[in-house]
Write an enzyme that holds these catalytic residues in place. Sequence first.
Site, short mmCIF file in Angstrom:
data_model
loop_
_atom_site.label_atom_id
_atom_site.label_comp_id
_atom_site.label_asym_id
_atom_site.label_seq_id
_atom_site.Cartn_x
_atom_site.Cartn_y
_atom_site.Cartn_z
N CYS A 254 -13.76 1.34 7.00
CA CYS A 254 -13.11 0.74 6.24
C CYS A 254 -12.74 1.06 4.83
CB CYS A 254 -13.47 -0.69 6.26
SG CYS A 254 -13.79 -1.58 7.63
N SER A 255 -11.59 1.35 4.62
CA SER A 255 -11.50 2.04 3.07
C SER A 255 -11.79 0.99 2.03
CB SER A 255 -9.71 2.43 2.89
OG SER A 255 -9.16 1.00 3.27
N CYS B 260 0.77 -1.27 -0.04
CA CYS B 260 -0.14 -0.07 0.11
C CYS B 260 0.69 1.28 -0.10
CB CYS B 260 -0.77 0.00 1.25
SG CYS B 260 -2.24 -1.28 1.22
N HIS C 267 -8.84 3.92 -2.02
CA HIS C 267 -7.43 3.36 -1.72
C HIS C 267 -7.14 2.69 -2.99
CE1 HIS C 267 -4.21 2.08 0.07
NE2 HIS C 267 -4.58 1.01 0.67
#
Length: 396
Positions: free
Chosen positions: A213-214, A81, A344
């Site tokens: 939560c992404s 990430c 994301h």
Amino acid sequence: MAGRVFVVGVGMTKFEKPGSKDWEYPDMAKEAVEKALQDAGVSYEQVEQAYAGSAYGSMGQRALYEVGMTGIPVMTVSNACATGSSALFLARNAVRGGLADCVLAFGMEKMEKGSLGAGMAASKVTIVDHHLRAMVEGRGGWEAAAPMPQMFGNAGREHMEKYGSTPEHFAWIGWKNHKHSVHNPYAQFQDEYTLDQVKDAPMIFNPLTKLQCSPTSDGAAAAIVASERFVEEHGLWDQAIEIAGQHIATDTVDSFAEKSSIQAVGFGCSKRAADKAMAEAGITIEDVDVIELHDCFSANELISYEALGMAPVGEGHKLVEAQATTYGGKWVVNPSGGLISKGHPLGATGLAQCAELTWQLRGQAGARQVDGARVALQHNIGLGSACAVAVYRPAR
């Protein structure tokens, strides 16, 4: 001697729900890169090197065919990430080391719907096998849940057990970031929710509800990085934002020694990267005005408050109680909406953070502008592990 390095142009696409738009990764990369070039006021022919970020195998060389074919070196970076920030790190190093005066960093991702897996399913060795083992041994077993929410959710549970934080503290962070994203036209979600709606959303892994939560996302972001000489020659001082400090840290044995979920999700990496980046910039966290922080889950934002030195260990939830991380507080954290609401797309996330902070320091962030922002900090973490932290300030 290393020279000063500046971001002189940024651009990004709107982050989209996977599959909701008919585009491929070269399309999204072209949009972001051309916006960054236009923002910088330079042509692609002036770019001497390019670093592309993609965690899922998109190729930078192919993506740039849609922008131009000038024969420059193009390297594709994959670092979980933290992929986008890693591309930026390499671009800065190339300029800082005198290898080039104008370098492109960009990241893109076209993702699948659903929760992220734990790595290469066909292999017993995954990028997070050490982290999962530490979590399972520390928590006494594995629960029936996706690995990423489980890891970060367990870090939240550990914080509650050790320090007295509650699910309401984590829910407030989700509420805050969704509220911030209302004014961000690039955000995947631009809806405001009540705190009760955040708390009552479907439970993903206790204490994390869906709105904490992404999501997976499609999108791209880009930055043009330049030397002091290039900035001077092209009259870019008024728009240039200096990368005053930057560091990427990885795991040490301490990440796993105590079988702590908080350590396993990157607390130590974050602290080391932040300490070194701020030391290079000659600042402390008290000097920072605005922060883009890796809130893949609300629990990670709270834990990262402590890793960055915003609060003592065990007291991150007190910043929530004081509302110290939103407008009117000591810092504004994730004015973009963060990963939770902005989205994301792994390869693009770090460069989208860079774009947001560049706009904030230029005073170009519109309705989400942080008043008087002069120093910005970026925090981008990927398990497996890498944590990138950068400090930005106006060139003048």
